[in-house]
Design a protein around this motif. Structure first.
Motif, PDB file in Angstrom:
ATOM      1  N   PRO A 173       0.866  -1.147   0.162  1.00 46.53           N
ATOM      2  CA  PRO A 173       0.135   0.186   0.036  1.00 46.53           C
ATOM      3  C   PRO A 173       0.666   1.475  -0.110  1.00 46.53           C
ATOM      4  CG  PRO A 173      -0.633  -1.547   1.644  1.00 46.53           C
ATOM      5  CD  PRO A 173       0.742  -2.030   1.119  1.00 46.53           C
ATOM      6  N   PRO A 174       0.670   2.340  -0.653  1.00 51.34           N
ATOM      7  CA  PRO A 174       1.461   3.457  -0.971  1.00 51.34           C
ATOM      8  C   PRO A 174       1.283   4.176   0.536  1.00 51.34           C
ATOM      9  CG  PRO A 174      -0.572   3.720  -2.074  1.00 51.34           C
ATOM     10  CD  PRO A 174      -0.706   2.509  -1.791  1.00 51.34           C
ATOM     11  N   LYS A 175       2.575   4.377   0.824  1.00 54.04           N
ATOM     12  CA  LYS A 175       2.534   5.357   1.967  1.00 54.04           C
ATOM     13  C   LYS A 175       3.916   6.486   1.901  1.00 54.04           C
ATOM     14  CE  LYS A 175       2.747   3.319   6.225  1.00 54.04           C
ATOM     15  NZ  LYS A 175       2.870   2.442   7.374  1.00 54.04           N
ATOM     16  N   ALA A 176       3.449   7.661   2.461  1.00 52.82           N
ATOM     17  CA  ALA A 176       4.602   8.595   2.129  1.00 52.82           C
ATOM     18  C   ALA A 176       5.666   8.443   3.179  1.00 52.82           C
ATOM     19  CB  ALA A 176       4.104   9.915   2.291  1.00 52.82           C
ATOM     20  N   ALA A 177       5.524   7.753   4.051  1.00 46.32           N
ATOM     21  CA  ALA A 177       6.904   7.505   5.170  1.00 46.32           C
ATOM     22  C   ALA A 177       6.467   6.069   5.837  1.00 46.32           C
ATOM     23  CB  ALA A 177       6.382   8.433   6.448  1.00 46.32           C
ATOM     24  N   PRO A 178       6.813   4.919   5.004  1.00 49.01           N
ATOM     25  CA  PRO A 178       6.796   3.659   5.242  1.00 49.01           C
ATOM     26  C   PRO A 178       7.751   3.065   6.241  1.00 49.01           C
ATOM     27  CG  PRO A 178       7.641   3.930   2.985  1.00 49.01           C
ATOM     28  CD  PRO A 178       7.372   5.100   3.567  1.00 49.01           C
ATOM     29  N   PHE A 179       8.616   3.736   6.553  1.00 48.85           N
ATOM     30  CA  PHE A 179       9.842   3.556   7.183  1.00 48.85           C
ATOM     31  C   PHE A 179       9.922   3.838   8.495  1.00 48.85           C
ATOM     32  CE2 PHE A 179      11.545   2.725   3.064  1.00 48.85           C
ATOM     33  CZ  PHE A 179      11.951   1.495   2.983  1.00 48.85           C
ATOM     34  N   GLY A 180       9.624   3.002   9.618  1.00 48.68           N
ATOM     35  CA  GLY A 180       9.622   3.334  10.918  1.00 48.68           C
ATOM     36  C   GLY A 180      10.646   3.160  11.669  1.00 48.68           C
ATOM     37  N   ALA A 181      10.495   3.004  13.019  1.00 47.03           N
ATOM     38  CA  ALA A 181      11.754   3.096  13.889  1.00 47.03           C
ATOM     39  C   ALA A 181      12.255   1.565  14.149  1.00 47.03           C
ATOM     40  CB  ALA A 181      11.584   3.774  15.415  1.00 47.03           C
ATOM     41  N   ALA A 182      11.938   0.537  13.408  1.00 48.32           N
ATOM     42  CA  ALA A 182      12.403  -0.677  13.858  1.00 48.32           C
ATOM     43  C   ALA A 182      13.765  -0.957  13.926  1.00 48.32           C
ATOM     44  CB  ALA A 182      11.926  -1.637  12.904  1.00 48.32           C
ATOM     45  N   ARG A 183      14.146  -1.351  15.157  1.00 49.24           N
ATOM     46  CA  ARG A 183      15.653  -1.835  15.137  1.00 49.24           C
ATOM     47  C   ARG A 183      16.280  -2.949  14.213  1.00 49.24           C
ATOM     48  NH1 ARG A 183      15.939  -2.708  21.259  1.00 49.24           N
ATOM     49  NH2 ARG A 183      14.450  -4.039  20.628  1.00 49.24           N
ATOM     50  N   VAL A 184      16.933  -2.738  13.127  1.00 50.46           N
ATOM     51  CA  VAL A 184      17.151  -4.005  12.258  1.00 50.46           C
ATOM     52  C   VAL A 184      18.682  -3.753  11.986  1.00 50.46           C
ATOM     53  CG1 VAL A 184      16.820  -5.036   9.982  1.00 50.46           C
ATOM     54  CG2 VAL A 184      14.914  -3.897  11.403  1.00 50.46           C
ATOM     55  N   ALA A 185      19.266  -4.804  11.808  1.00 52.03           N
ATOM     56  CA  ALA A 185      20.703  -4.675  11.139  1.00 52.03           C
ATOM     57  C   ALA A 185      21.030  -5.977  10.749  1.00 52.03           C
ATOM     58  CB  ALA A 185      21.728  -4.841  12.670  1.00 52.03           C
ATOM     59  N   VAL A 186      22.400  -5.862  10.048  1.00 48.81           N
ATOM     60  CA  VAL A 186      22.957  -7.110   9.298  1.00 48.81           C
ATOM     61  C   VAL A 186      23.850  -7.638  10.418  1.00 48.81           C
ATOM     62  CG1 VAL A 186      24.297  -8.031   7.259  1.00 48.81           C
ATOM     63  CG2 VAL A 186      22.572  -6.112   6.954  1.00 48.81           C
ATOM     64  N   LEU A 187      23.743  -9.208  10.332  1.00 46.02           N
ATOM     65  CA  LEU A 187      24.847  -9.940  11.378  1.00 46.02           C
ATOM     66  C   LEU A 187      25.280 -11.078  10.357  1.00 46.02           C
ATOM     67  CD1 LEU A 187      22.626 -10.324  14.399  1.00 46.02           C
ATOM     68  CD2 LEU A 187      24.272  -8.697  14.003  1.00 46.02           C
ATOM     69  N   THR A 188      26.775 -11.243  10.519  1.00 51.99           N
ATOM     70  CA  THR A 188      27.456 -12.038   9.496  1.00 51.99           C
ATOM     71  C   THR A 188      28.053 -13.311  10.240  1.00 51.99           C
ATOM     72  OG1 THR A 188      27.820 -10.401   7.787  1.00 51.99           O
ATOM     73  CG2 THR A 188      29.265 -12.341   7.962  1.00 51.99           C
ATOM     74  N   LEU A 189      27.656 -14.634   9.884  1.00 51.44           N
ATOM     75  CA  LEU A 189      28.321 -15.722  10.461  1.00 51.44           C
ATOM     76  C   LEU A 189      29.698 -15.408   9.903  1.00 51.44           C
ATOM     77  CD1 LEU A 189      25.658 -18.673  10.196  1.00 51.44           C
ATOM     78  CD2 LEU A 189      26.204 -17.094  11.938  1.00 51.44           C
ATOM     79  N   SER A 190      30.736 -16.111  11.177  1.00 53.07           N
ATOM     80  CA  SER A 190      32.165 -16.101  10.418  1.00 53.07           C
ATOM     81  C   SER A 190      32.735 -17.159  11.632  1.00 53.07           C
ATOM     82  CB  SER A 190      32.921 -14.769  10.739  1.00 53.07           C
ATOM     83  OG  SER A 190      32.602 -14.367  12.018  1.00 53.07           O
ATOM     84  N   ARG A 279      13.407  -5.163   3.310  1.00 51.10           N
ATOM     85  CA  ARG A 279      12.092  -6.161   3.791  1.00 51.10           C
ATOM     86  C   ARG A 279      11.549  -6.237   5.184  1.00 51.10           C
ATOM     87  NH1 ARG A 279       8.997  -9.856   1.123  1.00 51.10           N
ATOM     88  NH2 ARG A 279      10.618  -9.939  -0.882  1.00 51.10           N
ATOM     89  N   LEU A 280      12.624  -6.335   6.030  1.00 46.34           N
ATOM     90  CA  LEU A 280      12.543  -6.431   7.567  1.00 46.34           C
ATOM     91  C   LEU A 280      11.991  -4.992   7.917  1.00 46.34           C
ATOM     92  CD1 LEU A 280      15.098  -8.648   8.760  1.00 46.34           C
ATOM     93  CD2 LEU A 280      13.002  -9.321   8.392  1.00 46.34           C
ATOM     94  N   MET A 281      12.710  -4.033   7.429  1.00 45.68           N
ATOM     95  CA  MET A 281      12.317  -2.830   7.968  1.00 45.68           C
ATOM     96  C   MET A 281      10.860  -2.489   7.546  1.00 45.68           C
ATOM     97  SD  MET A 281      15.684  -0.479   6.926  1.00 45.68           S
ATOM     98  CE  MET A 281      17.099  -0.233   8.005  1.00 45.68           C
ATOM     99  N   LEU A 282      10.580  -2.657   6.495  1.00 38.33           N
ATOM    100  CA  LEU A 282       9.224  -2.330   6.061  1.00 38.33           C
ATOM    101  C   LEU A 282       8.163  -3.186   6.646  1.00 38.33           C
ATOM    102  CD1 LEU A 282       9.610  -2.093   2.157  1.00 38.33           C
ATOM    103  CD2 LEU A 282       8.885  -0.329   3.556  1.00 38.33           C
ATOM    104  N   ASP A 283       8.617  -4.527   6.790  1.00 35.44           N
ATOM    105  CA  ASP A 283       7.482  -5.364   7.581  1.00 35.44           C
ATOM    106  C   ASP A 283       7.326  -4.982   8.950  1.00 35.44           C
ATOM    107  OD1 ASP A 283       7.302  -6.843   5.235  1.00 35.44           O
ATOM    108  OD2 ASP A 283       8.259  -8.492   5.925  1.00 35.44           O
ATOM    109  N   LEU A 284       8.385  -4.707   9.688  1.00 34.57           N
ATOM    110  CA  LEU A 284       8.444  -4.172  11.096  1.00 34.57           C
ATOM    111  C   LEU A 284       7.781  -2.967  11.441  1.00 34.57           C
ATOM    112  CD1 LEU A 284      11.569  -5.950  12.178  1.00 34.57           C
ATOM    113  CD2 LEU A 284       9.350  -6.752  12.765  1.00 34.57           C
ATOM    114  N   SER A 285       7.650  -2.059  10.060  1.00 38.68           N
ATOM    115  CA  SER A 285       7.059  -0.766  10.248  1.00 38.68           C
ATOM    116  C   SER A 285       5.686  -0.721  10.043  1.00 38.68           C
ATOM    117  CB  SER A 285       7.853   0.188   9.443  1.00 38.68           C
ATOM    118  OG  SER A 285       9.375   0.302   9.937  1.00 38.68           O
ATOM    119  N   ALA A 286       5.037  -1.790   9.382  1.00 35.82           N
ATOM    120  CA  ALA A 286       3.692  -1.660   9.074  1.00 35.82           C
ATOM    121  C   ALA A 286       2.953  -1.447  10.028  1.00 35.82           C
ATOM    122  CB  ALA A 286       3.575  -2.778   8.143  1.00 35.82           C
TER     123      ALA A 286
END
Length: 286
Positions: A173-190, A279-286
């Motif tokens: 759905p169109p939203k002018a501000a679809p990105f909220g304050a979800a705390r999301v990051a990239v973690l790498t297995l090593s 994708r996670l940012m948008l889903d968690l901000s919905a």
């Protein structure tokens, strides 16, 4: 006809100073204005101050999207630095999926007026803004690339980007501000990743992209797998992508991935790291 130029910053609009390259106000706007075809009106949205793309993120994406939605009939060019171009490409492509809008991203490895790639990229972007199919594109190094799966593959060469195939994007759905304050990051297995470090990071997050090995494997470390499973049980969204540039994930292909998938990790499939994060940012901000 209206062309909306959203100028965020980046190398394309910089010039030399005693301290090195620095943003030059008005440079990109003047260049675009001089190239406008007859009958096309230029509308601008310029970040003030102009930012290095290292500082681009959800707040900036919301500003870009708000400007796009506020100009429903306009063709759109977004000038942007290259370092986070892949993240912004994924953000705009996913947020605008199904909208029918045509948006062209443009940047450069060298500034306008230096004999480098900037003029060619801008010419390509202006043509694409009038004629490309609906969607979000990157005009760069003589190519028009779909922006939903970009990867920056070189830090200096003009041909700095590759477009990786992605699954079809679901309409949002169109939203002018679809990105909220979800705390999301990239973690790498090593190899040797301390489970305590992973657990501590996950305690601060609402979701994470987990860069796993190959087609979807991980170390068989009970403490690492427990940290992942406990996070999922708490409601933290964990989405796996491959550390490989191409090929994506195939859960079940290797026994070494059994513990990972048993922990409840989502399969990101062909998604790039950037696309999975968005994708996670948008889903968690919905």
């Amino acid at each position: 006809m209206t062309l909306l130029l959203i100028h965020t910053g980046g190398t394309i609009g910089m010039s030399d100073s005693p301290q090195g390259l620095t943003p030059e106000a008005g440079l990109v706007e003047a260049t675009v204005a001089a190239l406008l075809p007859a009958g096309v009106r230029l509308q601008t949205e310029v970040f003030a101050p102009l930012i290095d793309s290292a500082d681009m993120g959800p707040t900036g994406w919301n500003r870009i999207l708000a400007a796009i939605h506020a100009a429903p009939g306009a063709d759109v060019i977004v000038t942007h630095g290259t370092d986070t171009m892949a993240f912004t490409g994924a953000a705009l492509a996913q947020a605008l999926a199904g909208s029918g809008r045509r948006v062209v991203l443009c940047g450069a490895m060298q500034p306008l007026g230096t004999g480098g790639d900037a003029e060619g990229n801008l010419h390509l972007a202006m043509g694409a803004a009038r004629s490309a199919p609906a969607g979000v594109w990157l005009a760069f190094a003589g190519e028009l690339l779909p922006a939903e799966g970009l990867a920056k593959i070189d830090s200096h060469a003009d041909s700095a980007f590759r477009a990786l195939p992605q699954a079809p994007l679901p309409a949002r759905p169109p939203k002018a501000a679809p990105f909220g304050a979800a705390r999301v990051a990239v973690l790498t297995l090593s190899p040797g990743l301390p489970a305590a470090l992973l657990r501590a990071a996950l305690a601060e997050l609402d979701g994470a992209v987990l860069r796993v090995y190959g087609a979807g494997t991980s170390m068989n470390d009970p403490a690492v797998l427990a940290a992942l499973a406990d996070a999922v049980a708490r409601g933290v969204r964990l989405r796996a992508v491959s550390q490989c540039l191409s090929g994506g994930l195939a859960p079940g292909a290797y026994a070494a991935g059994a513990g990972l998938w048993a922990a409840g990790i989502e399969n990101g499939g062909l998604e790039t790291t950037e696309a999975a994060l968005v994708r996670l940012m948008l889903d968690l901000s919905a």
